[in-house]
Design an enzyme around this catalytic site. Structure first.
Site, PDB file in Angstrom:
ATOM      1  CG  ASP A  28      -4.402  -2.329   2.758  1.00 59.95           C
ATOM      2  OD1 ASP A  28      -5.403  -1.592   2.794  1.00 59.95           O
ATOM      3  OD2 ASP A  28      -3.465  -2.167   1.962  1.00 59.95           O
ATOM      4  CG  ASN A  87      -8.983   9.407   3.831  1.00 63.73           C
ATOM      5  OD1 ASN A  87      -9.021   9.797   4.992  1.00 63.73           O
ATOM      6  ND2 ASN A  87      -7.933   8.793   3.338  1.00 63.73           N
ATOM      7  CG  HIS A 100      -7.907  13.456   3.503  1.00 62.69           C
ATOM      8  ND1 HIS A 100      -8.705  13.991   2.528  1.00 62.69           N
ATOM      9  CD2 HIS A 100      -7.235  12.437   2.925  1.00 62.69           C
ATOM     10  CE1 HIS A 100      -8.514  13.345   1.402  1.00 62.69           C
ATOM     11  NE2 HIS A 100      -7.623  12.391   1.613  1.00 62.69           N
ATOM     12  CG  ASP A 131      -4.909  12.286   8.902  1.00 63.22           C
ATOM     13  OD1 ASP A 131      -4.719  11.481   7.957  1.00 63.22           O
ATOM     14  OD2 ASP A 131      -4.638  13.503   8.833  1.00 63.22           O
ATOM     15  CD  GLU A 166      -5.162   2.211   2.468  1.00 66.86           C
ATOM     16  OE1 GLU A 166      -5.679   1.586   1.540  1.00 66.86           O
ATOM     17  OE2 GLU A 166      -4.583   3.295   2.303  1.00 66.86           O
TER      18      GLU A 166
END
Length: 180
Positions: free
Chosen positions: A74, A82, A87, A91, A117
């Site tokens: 993670d 973010n 975002h 990404d 994630e």
């Protein structure tokens, strides 16, 4: 035959159109099947792929007494990426993380974006020691990687080797617990 102006020419043209249509349909079906098991953002396998295939992996492990390990990772403080960079930047981090991880795994391993994630690496024929070594190698690579405009993004890892006849839920739970 299509150059003929009679019914045979019309029939030949119809057959050609049908062949083209069927080829396009086959191509579309293959594409649909591909994206049904792939994560759209990273191109990695997705959760659906794992759910479709995990039973066969576990059955093989039990039948042949083969080791199989699960690595879950993670990205740390990903929400902050973010929230501060947007975002699209998040990404990009997810895509780069996927590429880095792909470079470090064996062809027999399955790397999946499990959600958000969170990623899962399924490692057939791998003991806990081998999986821990692979996880540590990834952790170090992630820690060294500089994401353009963002910096370094670390990850936390959990690893568990499956016990004989263990359910996926139990195995996944132990891996998740090891992550935290």
């Amino acid at each position: 035959e299509m150059s003929r102006s009679d019914e045979i020419g019309q029939l030949a043209a119809g057959v050609k159109m049908l062949e083209t249509s069927m080829a396009e349909e086959r191509k579309l079906r293959k594409l649909t099947e591909f994206w049904a098991i792939r994560d759209e953002l990273t191109g990695l396998y997705n959760r659906h792929f794992l759910e479709q295939n995990i039973e066969s992996v576990m059955n093989r492990s039990d039948r042949y007494s083969e080791d199989v390990s699960l690595v879950m990772f993670d990205l740390d403080f990903f929400k902050q990426v973010n929230d501060t960079r947007g975002h699209p930047a998040g990404d990009a981090v997810l895509r780069q993380t996927a590429r880095l991880a792909e470079q470090m795994i064996r062809s027999s391993d399955w790397l999946m974006r499990f959600g958000g994630e969170e990623f899962i690496l399924l490692m057939p024929q791998t003991t806990i020691d081998g999986a821990v070594a692979a996880a540590e190698k990834m952790r170090e690579a992630f820690e060294r990687h500089d994401h353009p405009g963002i910096g370094r993004v670390t990850a936390s890892f959990g690893v568990a080797q499956r016990k004989k006849n263990e359910s996926f839920g139990s195995w996944y739970g132990r891996t998740d617990e090891a992550l935290y």
